[in-house]
Structure formats: C-alpha cells, structure tokens
Design a protein around this motif. Sequence first.
Motif, PDB file in Angstrom:
ATOM      1  N   LYS A  37      -8.046   3.799  13.166  1.00 22.49           N
ATOM      2  CA  LYS A  37      -7.463   3.370  11.897  1.00 22.49           C
ATOM      3  C   LYS A  37      -6.528   2.198  12.162  1.00 22.49           C
ATOM      4  N   VAL A  38      -6.443   1.297  11.215  1.00 18.54           N
ATOM      5  CA  VAL A  38      -5.531   0.158  11.315  1.00 18.54           C
ATOM      6  C   VAL A  38      -4.757   0.043   9.999  1.00 18.54           C
ATOM      7  N   PRO A  39      -3.548  -0.529  10.050  1.00 18.20           N
ATOM      8  CA  PRO A  39      -2.770  -0.672   8.814  1.00 18.20           C
ATOM      9  C   PRO A  39      -3.301  -1.802   7.941  1.00 18.20           C
ATOM     10  N   SER A  40      -3.121  -1.618   6.647  1.00 18.83           N
ATOM     11  CA  SER A  40      -3.548  -2.635   5.704  1.00 18.83           C
ATOM     12  C   SER A  40      -2.586  -2.661   4.525  1.00 18.83           C
ATOM     13  N   ILE A  41      -2.214  -3.867   4.100  1.00 21.35           N
ATOM     14  CA  ILE A  41      -1.420  -3.971   2.875  1.00 21.35           C
ATOM     15  C   ILE A  41      -2.306  -3.492   1.740  1.00 21.35           C
ATOM     16  N   SER A  42      -1.772  -2.572   0.969  1.00 23.52           N
ATOM     17  CA  SER A  42      -2.586  -1.916  -0.034  1.00 23.52           C
ATOM     18  C   SER A  42      -2.297  -2.422  -1.446  1.00 23.52           C
ATOM     19  N   GLN A  43      -1.103  -2.183  -1.924  1.00 16.37           N
ATOM     20  CA  GLN A  43      -0.751  -2.546  -3.298  1.00 16.37           C
ATOM     21  C   GLN A  43       0.635  -3.186  -3.323  1.00 16.37           C
ATOM     22  N   VAL A  44       0.864  -4.013  -4.298  1.00 14.62           N
ATOM     23  CA  VAL A  44       2.193  -4.524  -4.595  1.00 14.62           C
ATOM     24  C   VAL A  44       2.567  -3.926  -5.940  1.00 14.62           C
ATOM     25  N   LEU A  45       3.598  -3.068  -5.941  1.00 18.74           N
ATOM     26  CA  LEU A  45       3.929  -2.288  -7.133  1.00 18.74           C
ATOM     27  C   LEU A  45       5.384  -2.499  -7.540  1.00 18.74           C
ATOM     28  N   LYS A  46       5.584  -2.780  -8.800  1.00 22.92           N
ATOM     29  CA  LYS A  46       6.933  -2.959  -9.342  1.00 22.92           C
ATOM     30  C   LYS A  46       7.441  -1.603  -9.814  1.00 22.92           C
ATOM     31  N   LEU A  47       8.681  -1.305  -9.464  1.00 24.40           N
ATOM     32  CA  LEU A  47       9.283  -0.068  -9.959  1.00 24.40           C
ATOM     33  C   LEU A  47       9.476  -0.169 -11.467  1.00 24.40           C
ATOM     34  N   HIS A  48       9.196   0.910 -12.161  1.00 27.19           N
ATOM     35  CA  HIS A  48       9.385   0.925 -13.606  1.00 27.19           C
ATOM     36  C   HIS A  48      10.247   2.118 -14.000  1.00 27.19           C
ATOM     37  N   GLU A  49      10.961   1.945 -15.076  1.00 26.22           N
ATOM     38  CA  GLU A  49      11.941   2.934 -15.493  1.00 26.22           C
ATOM     39  C   GLU A  49      11.336   3.947 -16.462  1.00 26.22           C
ATOM     40  N   HIS A  50      11.492   5.218 -16.143  1.00 28.22           N
ATOM     41  CA  HIS A  50      11.103   6.307 -17.032  1.00 28.22           C
ATOM     42  C   HIS A  50      12.238   6.499 -18.036  1.00 28.22           C
ATOM     43  N   HIS A  51      11.922   6.770 -19.287  1.00 28.93           N
ATOM     44  CA  HIS A  51      12.953   6.845 -20.332  1.00 28.93           C
ATOM     45  C   HIS A  51      13.986   7.954 -20.085  1.00 28.93           C
ATOM     46  N   HIS A  52      13.619   8.992 -19.376  1.00 27.68           N
ATOM     47  CA  HIS A  52      14.553  10.102 -19.143  1.00 27.68           C
ATOM     48  C   HIS A  52      14.966  10.235 -17.673  1.00 27.68           C
TER      49      HIS A  52
END
Length: 98
Positions: free
Chosen positions: A45-60
Amino acid sequence: MSKIIINFSDSTSLTLTNDDTLTTLSKIDNVAVDTTTKDKDVFPKVPSISQVLKLHEHHHDGLIPSLLEIVINYDFFMLNDDNKKVYCSNAIVSIESI
C-alpha cells in the motif's frame, strides 16, 4: 465563528475553525510497474492524497460532526495551507467545541 480544539495523545493540540480546509490521505494499492517505483512486495500500500474537505458548521453541534466525518473515514489528514505536518486520526484523544 465556530472553533474546535483537537487534543492528541502526545499532549499537542490543534485549533480549527470553519474557515479551515483539510487534505485527507488514504492508502491505495501499490501498482508499481517498473523498477524505478517502490517494490509492491515491500510496500503493498502507498499513501495518496484523497480529498480536500472544508469544515462546515452544524447548526447545533458546531464543527465536531464535520471533523468526525473526516477522522472516521481517513487515517491521516493535514491542513490544506500547511502540508508540512501530517496528523494521525487515531492519535486524537478528544475534540472540544469552543
């Protein structure tokens, strides 16, 4: 602006806001086809950049659900604007909304 503090097992912490974007890393099969790449028997297995994800705010619940989506699905992540440090999801001891 929501903030969270992630506490790691080595006693370090990381503060994130809903402005932060994380790059996730995953393991993929090594598909080396020539002698210049890593040996598949040594590194299956080798590492791979997978996703670029922005944190989002849950209302509660603030940013905790957004971060949990990432750490449950990916073993490692790094800040998108600082790729010189990689964080291990399994090293997280606690997550606190502030």
